[in-house]
Design a protein around this motif. Structure first.
Motif: not given
Length: 229
Positions: A58-78
């Protein structure tokens, strides 16, 4: 089982630009090894299952969600530095909790989406020192064989039917020319990484998936003594 008791598995990774056919080869190679009774797992971008631990999975899946399953607009902003450290955390977890235990148990690991492309992308970026990116990934398990799929950037674009993300064009534009220019630079950086015998370069520009798999199986026999009947 073809793997001797107590003998560690082999880590086989697939490298190349977007559209080179990495995931296709990784999946077909995994199937070929499984069919030959070799104990093998396929580890990819969204592999999060940690054997015998629901909490860690579950923890690894949560990290995966942060890195790869984010909303499209998040990437460039960070920003690039944030994503470098986030990706380093992700690859560290996958290496520590999934890849290393499998290898120690005598299971071969086919690793799709390895970190080499990440290093190449950051080498192209002017915002992050190349040495910083290299240091953050230096502790990961060293592959026994890196299958480097060579393909021209224009052929990669054709295979993608002209469909690519902003990241795959280095956020330099939305045209095919932007994709080709960026992926050409990434190819050059991957070639700079390919400095030792663990890298096996394969020109796949004009080869279909079956031909690439056949060449790969020959390399496994030659380099790792893994033979498919």
């Amino acid at each position: 089982m073809n793997i001797m008791a107590g003998k560690p598995g082999k880590l086989i990774t697939v490298a190349g630009i977007d559209g080179a056919g990495k995931s296709t080869l990784a999946a077909s190679l995994h199937s070929a090894l499984k069919d030959s009774t070799e104990h093998t797992i396929l580890v990819g971008k969204h592999t999060t299952e940690v054997p015998m631990s629901a909490d860690l999975s579950q923890y690894v899946d949560d990290v995966n969600a942060v890195v790869y399953r984010r909303k499209p607009g998040v990437g460039a902003a960070c920003g690039n530095h944030y994503w470098l450290f986030a990706l380093a955390a992700w690859y560290t977890l996958q290496d520590q909790l999934i890849i290393k235990p499998a290898l120690q148990a005598g299971v071969h690991v086919i690793l799709d989406n390895a970190h080499h492309k990440i290093l190449a992308r950051y080498a192209v970026s002017p915002d992050v020192p190349t040495d910083l990116a290299r240091q953050l990934f230096a502790h990961l398990t060293t592959p026994d064989l890196i299958l480097f799929l060579h393909i021209t950037a224009d052929e990669a674009l054709r295979r993608r039917n002209g469909d690519f993300s902003a990241l795959e064009a280095g956020r330099t534009g939305s045209t095919g020319e932007a994709f080709i220019s960026y992926q050409t630079h990434v190819t050059e950086e991957l070639r700079r990484q390919a400095t030792d015998a663990t890298w096996a370069s394969m020109d796949v520009t004009r080869k279909d998936a079956d031909a690439v798999l056949t060449e790969t199986l020959a390399l496994l026999s030659e380099c790792l003594d893994i033979r498919i009947p």
